[in-house]
Structure formats: C-alpha cells, structure tokens
Design an enzyme around this catalytic site. Structure first.
Site, short mmCIF file in Angstrom:
data_model
loop_
_atom_site.label_atom_id
_atom_site.label_comp_id
_atom_site.label_asym_id
_atom_site.label_seq_id
_atom_site.Cartn_x
_atom_site.Cartn_y
_atom_site.Cartn_z
N ARG A 46 13.37 40.92 -39.15
CA ARG A 46 12.47 40.66 -38.01
C ARG A 46 12.63 39.21 -37.56
O ARG A 46 12.61 38.90 -36.38
CB ARG A 46 11.01 40.97 -38.37
CG ARG A 46 10.05 40.51 -37.29
CD ARG A 46 8.63 41.06 -37.35
NE ARG A 46 8.13 41.35 -38.67
CZ ARG A 46 7.70 40.44 -39.55
NH1 ARG A 46 7.72 39.15 -39.24
NH2 ARG A 46 7.26 40.82 -40.73
N ASP A 170 12.07 36.26 -13.66
CA ASP A 170 12.68 37.53 -14.07
C ASP A 170 14.01 37.63 -13.32
O ASP A 170 14.03 37.86 -12.10
CB ASP A 170 11.74 38.69 -13.73
CG ASP A 170 12.26 40.03 -14.21
OD1 ASP A 170 13.49 40.16 -14.35
OD2 ASP A 170 11.45 40.95 -14.42
N LYS A 195 19.38 46.58 -18.22
CA LYS A 195 20.01 46.80 -16.92
C LYS A 195 21.43 46.24 -16.89
O LYS A 195 22.28 46.70 -17.63
CB LYS A 195 19.10 46.20 -15.84
CG LYS A 195 17.62 46.61 -15.99
CD LYS A 195 17.44 48.08 -15.84
CE LYS A 195 16.06 48.67 -16.02
NZ LYS A 195 15.03 48.02 -16.73
#
Ligand code: P1T
Length: 379
Positions: A46, A170, A195
C-alpha cells in the site's frame, strides 16, 4: 530530454536484478525484513511497490513534475486532493466537468462541510469574484468534459498564486502530450489514467503529479493513509501505455480534426464542440496552451431531439456506445443519460449538456472507415 523520449525513458531504470528492460510486475503485498525496519526500501505494497514506483516516476517525468502518485481510479486521485481540505473550506470549480467529479464534490465532500462554487471559467477573471478567506482550492478541467470549453491555465494560476490557493488541473482530455499545466503555474495535475494514459481501455487508474515537495509529502501521506492505490499489474499496463502516448495522441489529433470538420459540414448536425475551430470561443487560448486539439468532440443533432440522438449512437458500428474515452478504439457516448446523468438536468443544461448532445472519443482507426460510420449513422 524531449517529451517523445520521456514517454519511453523518463525517470526509468532497468531492473537491478536481471536487467529486464520493462520493470517486472512485483505481485507482492509485502517484503522480507532482516530485522524490524531492515528492508530494501519497500515494506508493504500500500505504501510502496516497485512496479507502481516505476509508473509514478514516469507520471512525474511526462508532466514535468518532481513527484508522481498512482491511485486505483481517477476519482480516488481527486478524493485524495479533497482530503487536503477541512470543513469550512471552499472550492471554486468549473461548472462543466465530469459528472462523477461533480457527484464526489456534492454528494460526499459537501456533506463534510466543504462548500463548492461551480462557475463558468472561460473568462478567468470570473474566478476572482468568488474568492474569499476560506477558498483553498481551484478545480479546473480543460478541455471540459463534455463541452470542450477551454480555461486559461496561466491566468487562473496567477489568480490562485496571488491569493495563496492551490490550483489543480484535470488534464485527462489533453494529456501531457498536448498541455503541461505545471509549467503554466498549476500546483497539481490530475489524470484519469483510465483514458489516454493507459490508452487501451484495459484498466482503471488515477494519477497526481506535483512539483512541490511539501505538497507531495501531504499527498503521499493521504495516499498511504487512505489506501486507494492501484495494483502492480495495472501499473505495468499503464507504464506500457505511456510508452506510446505521443504516437497515439498524434493520430487521435489527426482523426479528431477530420471528424470535427466532417460533422461541421453535415446538414443534420447543429453544433460541433471542438477547440480546433477558429470560431470556438477560446480557440486562441487553446492554441497558446495546447500543442494540438485532441480527439474529443461533442456535437448536437438538429432539433434537440432525445430520440434522434439515441438513434444516431445506436446506429454507429465502429464507434462503440460506451462510458469512458481515450482508448485506441473509437467510442460514442450520450452524456445526459450516461457520464453526466448524476448532474441535475437543470444544472447540466445550463452548461450545454442537452438531450441531443453526443460525445465522441475518436480513436486511431482508419479515418475513412470512421467517417463512413458517422455518415451511415447520421443517415
Ligand atoms: O473513471 P475514473 O478513472 O475514476 O476517472 C474519473 C474522471 C475524472 N476526470 C475526467 C475528466 C473524466 O473524464 C473521468 C472519467 N470519465 C469517464 C468515465 C467518461 O466517460 O467521461
């Protein structure tokens, strides 16, 4: 190092054990210690994982940042940014933005006492009138999803700096191939790496990139403390995707331009939203802050008829009707009922997300085939 070299070599080292050219997929949750704290830099996956670290270095390199962080999704990356804030803080955000981001802001973080102002930022000076002592973050999507509005990053950064406010951009639609917000003054760049970064519609992932060490440390703390990290297998796939980002983007831009022009000339099409048109309201800003105009296009069919728009997307064969964007294959979407359904109709229609709006993610197939598909779908 130039961008096209950075995508392949930026901040990458060959594997120390066997010289593997691609970093191995370290499919492990933990690492042997000789004594408590006696390890080789990795304790628990993690916190750190070598495959994820190679990817995070690549993120930092392609966005001209110093630090990269990878998350389990784009929204998990945005969630980490929001955890920099506390109750009573205020955020100014573009009003036209991905529906899931709007949902995260309004349905989760408003409940924690954070106040959001969703405003049009096409004129950057509009931001200034919403700033007060509680404003801690400006959230910018550019180009916006799905209306392809362009926000002036440099001007917004100047305003943010003047008031000591964090500016997060973004950069999902543009990718660092087209624009590098950190160089224009932004503090944080965010990606839905699902994306264009991944590029092959085979993973879900988010990324944050920053220059400042203090901000990076705060975000690394949140990444580890909240734990929304991505796994080593997905890290490997994203790293592989990045290596062809520049070549894919070049073709996305070429095909995008041809599709935008075709749609603009079609008698059944009302409006085409693409920043490459000289008539686009912020074409000059797009030209100055982007290298090209990308492969995302939205358009409306004449008569603003819901049924007609649905028929058009159903008739498309090469453009697959699906959520998401940025993969090698062309996709179509109906924002009002799909990606932006979580925004109330009244709110979304104010920004132009009407029932006849169709969004295209133009892929890298042969352009003649793509145009023929649109021709038959528009009838
Ligand atoms: O889906 P995820 O990786 O969590 O990323 C969220 C996100 C953030 N920002 C932008 C600009 C986005 O477009 C997205 C995700 N968007 C879609 C799934 C879509 O089809 O628009």
């Amino acid at each position: 190092m130039k961008f096209n070299t950075k995508t392949i070599h930026g901040k990458q080292k060959h594997d120390l054990a066997y010289g593997a050219v691609m970093p191995p997929i370290y499919q492990t949750s933990t690492y042997a210690q000789s004594t408590p704290g006696g390890h080789k830099g990795f304790e628990y996956s993690r916190t750190h994982n070598p495959t994820r670290q190679a990817l995070e270095n690549a993120f930092a390199s392609i966005e001209n940042g110093n630090y990269g962080l990878a998350f389990g999704s784009g929204l998990a990356a945005i969630d980490a940014i929001m955890k920099l804030l506390k109750s009573g803080d205020e955020v100014i955000s573009t009003s036209d933005l991905y529906g899931g981001t709007y949902r995260l802001f309004t349905r989760i973080f408003e409940g924690f006492g954070i106040k959001f102002h969703f405003i049009g930022m096409q004129n950057a000076t509009n931001v200034e009138s919403y700033i007060n002592d509680n404003t801690k973050l400006i959230w910018v999507e550019t180009p916006t999803n799905p209306m392809m509005n362009i926000i002036d990053i440099k001007k917004t950064a100047t305003i943010a700096k003047k008031h000591d406010i964090i500016l997060a951009v973004d950069n999902t639609f543009a990718t660092p191939y087209l624009q590098q917000p950190l160089d224009l003054g932004a503090d944080i760049v965010m990606h839905s790496a699902t994306k264009y970064i991944g590029g092959h519609s085979d993973l879900v992932m988010g990324a944050l990139i920053v220059k400042d060490k203090d901000l990076a440390d705060r975000l690394y703390f949140i990444q580890n403390a909240s734990g929304a990290v991505c796994g080593p297998q997905d890290s490997f796939l994203a790293l592989r995707g990045i290596k062809t980002l520049h070549v894919r983007m070049q073709r996305h831009c070429e095909n995008g331009k041809a599709v935008a022009k075709y749609l603009a000339s079609h008698p059944k099409v009302e409006n085409v939203y693409w920043p490459g048109f000289e008539a686009h309201p912020n074409h000059d800003i797009a030209k100055s802050q982007m290298k090209d105009f990308g492969g995302m296009i939205s358009f409306t069919t004449k008569g603003n008829n819901y049924e007609e728009a649905i028929k058009v997307v159903e008739r498309m064969k090469l453009f697959t009707l699906a959520e998401s964007l940025g993969g090698v294959e062309s996709l179509s979407g109906h924002p009002a009922s799909m990606t932006h359904a979580s925004i109330p109709k009244k709110e979304r229609e104010k920004t132009g997300v009407v029932d006849s709006l169709i969004r295209l993610s133009v892929g890298i197939e042969d352009i003649e085939d793509l145009i023929n598909d649109l021709k038959q779908a528009l009838g």
